[in-house]
Write an enzyme that holds these catalytic residues in place. Sequence first.
Site, PDB file in Angstrom:
ATOM      1  N   SER A   1       4.212  -0.613  24.686  1.00 22.14           N
ATOM      2  CA  SER A   1       2.956  -1.099  25.261  1.00 22.14           C
ATOM      3  C   SER A   1       2.035  -0.019  25.827  1.00 22.14           C
ATOM      4  CB  SER A   1       3.246  -2.137  26.352  1.00 22.14           C
ATOM      5  OG  SER A   1       3.697  -3.334  25.764  1.00 22.14           O
TER       6      SER A   1
ATOM      7  N   LYS B   1      -3.811  -1.646  34.454  1.00 27.22           N
ATOM      8  CA  LYS B   1      -3.374  -2.854  33.749  1.00 27.22           C
ATOM      9  C   LYS B   1      -3.174  -3.961  34.764  1.00 27.22           C
ATOM     10  CE  LYS B   1       0.322  -4.156  30.475  1.00 27.22           C
ATOM     11  NZ  LYS B   1       1.508  -3.634  29.747  1.00 27.22           N
TER      12      LYS B   1
ATOM     13  N   SER C   1       0.906  -4.065  24.923  1.00 27.39           N
ATOM     14  CA  SER C   1       0.274  -5.067  25.763  1.00 27.39           C
ATOM     15  C   SER C   1      -0.742  -4.470  26.754  1.00 27.39           C
ATOM     16  CB  SER C   1       1.346  -5.827  26.550  1.00 27.39           C
ATOM     17  OG  SER C   1       2.028  -4.980  27.451  1.00 27.39           O
TER      18      SER C   1
END
Lengths: 457, 99
Positions: free
Chosen positions: A180, A78, A156
């Site tokens: 997330s 990420k 996310s």
Amino acid sequence: MSLSPFSSIRDLASALRKKQVSSVELTQMYLGRCKSLGAEHKAIAELMESSALSAAKEADNRLASAKSVLHGIPYGVKDLLASKGVPTRWGSPGHDDQVFDFDAEPVARLNSAGSVLIAKLAMIELAGGGNYNVPWASATGACTSAWDKGRWAGGSSSGSGAATALACVAYSLGSETSGSITCPSAFNGLTGFRPTYGRVSRFGAMALCWTLDKVGPMARSAEDCAIVLECIAGRDPKDPSTLGEHMKLRRKGPRPKIGLLKERFAENKAPECEKAYNDALAVFRKLGYETVEVAYPEIPYMLAVGIIVDAEGASAHEHFIRGDRFQKLADVNQVGGFAAALDTKAVDYLWAMRLRTEALKANAVWDKCDCIFTPVFYHPGPPADQSFEKTWVNMGGDYGPANLLGWPSMCFPMGFEAGSPLGGQIIAPAMREDVCFRVANDFQRATDWHLKRPNGV
Amino acid sequence: MDDKLSRRQFASRAAAAAAGLALGKIATPQDAAKPVVVSDQDAATIEAGLSAPLSDEAKSILKSTLKANREGVEARMKFKLPENSEPCTVYMPTSGGKK
């Protein structure tokens, strides 16, 4: 053994050891998939072709002395995790030139194990801390599900979800403040492992909430997640929140007892999820697991989470919020939300932190069971081209104390609705990732949901 | 944008829906006894601390979020915490100096 981009970490590692494939070849294969499938789904924030190929070559040269099963295996992270010399934009158009001169600790540990970082993966800008309301709240646009380009990949950790499910990487890292890792894992049919708070160092990870943020693996099986977590877990002097306790994932002993919350399938119009849930329960019972109904104490856990995200998020990003790039954010809701969060009062925050103390009463649930099984959401990801106020309907989800109290969870695919995956999760007490892994791994040994792949990839 | 749910509103509702909580005990913002008013000045005060004026849309979201958050204060006050309970924040003293 036939290799494919979807092969497990152990199979890839075995092929490397037997010289059936080289790390450079694996890296080239995954880079190619990032460029095609990853780009189509807007899952890639930054491709690291040059450094990845160098690292892969180095891994091939050192194969004989490899100590980790992750040696030579390509992965992605990420874009919230710093990686030396490569843009780390936190998904934000306001951070487009941000470059760190060090690696985040989880990245450093994976690289030390010989794993090959090939891409920074798309994410919701600033991990969505300003209360995002659209799937395209990201510098890279709306990341779409590996299963359906019309659906959102979740957030996310959007790119970690889509890219891993599309086999653009062998595995990835995501992060979770409140949902997330579990959300994009569920929406992409992945297995995701949210560890106990403090289990994995957050050094070099963008802070949204210092007291809630966790970094964890997202992969295509419980076993792959376990391998990655075993590599990145452990005390780090650079992150004082890391736990000293040694993590032992592969424990034996009596089967854990599974707690079941009161689910609301009918009122959320979720017959497919109800069937998937009941089928999964049947599998657990056939495997010899006992179940028992449980309930959390009635405490407004998520109200506290919201206040903590506002207060800590506004503080962590105050310089940016008050700066001249703030209004570059892709979602105007994040602009209004972060600005409003500046108004959070100290008494609000301390109420939330006092409530967190009170919420420890929820640990009583573990007197009755060893883990909880519940759907991640009642439906697959919503459309990628509409705001959530129109589409986030009847989604359900676990809004209990798990994130507030730092409990671990492993989520895994357990069925489909309209061709898109549905996820279940095993939540366990703090420090008991071994329970999450054992139950999810047993489920995956008995079923093949985690082996289903999106069409045409 | 006034019909939008703030995170705090969303969280309250979602908690009720997902965990089966009886929110009768924990008031939602809609149950707040007194209407909360957010003035243009409230938003302007925050805006003044930013480097540039907000767009009209962002300003509207700021106001509606401020309103929701302030209603959330009333909602949280309905949940009684034990008197004198401590927040889960701990200051860890560390020794200084060279000795």
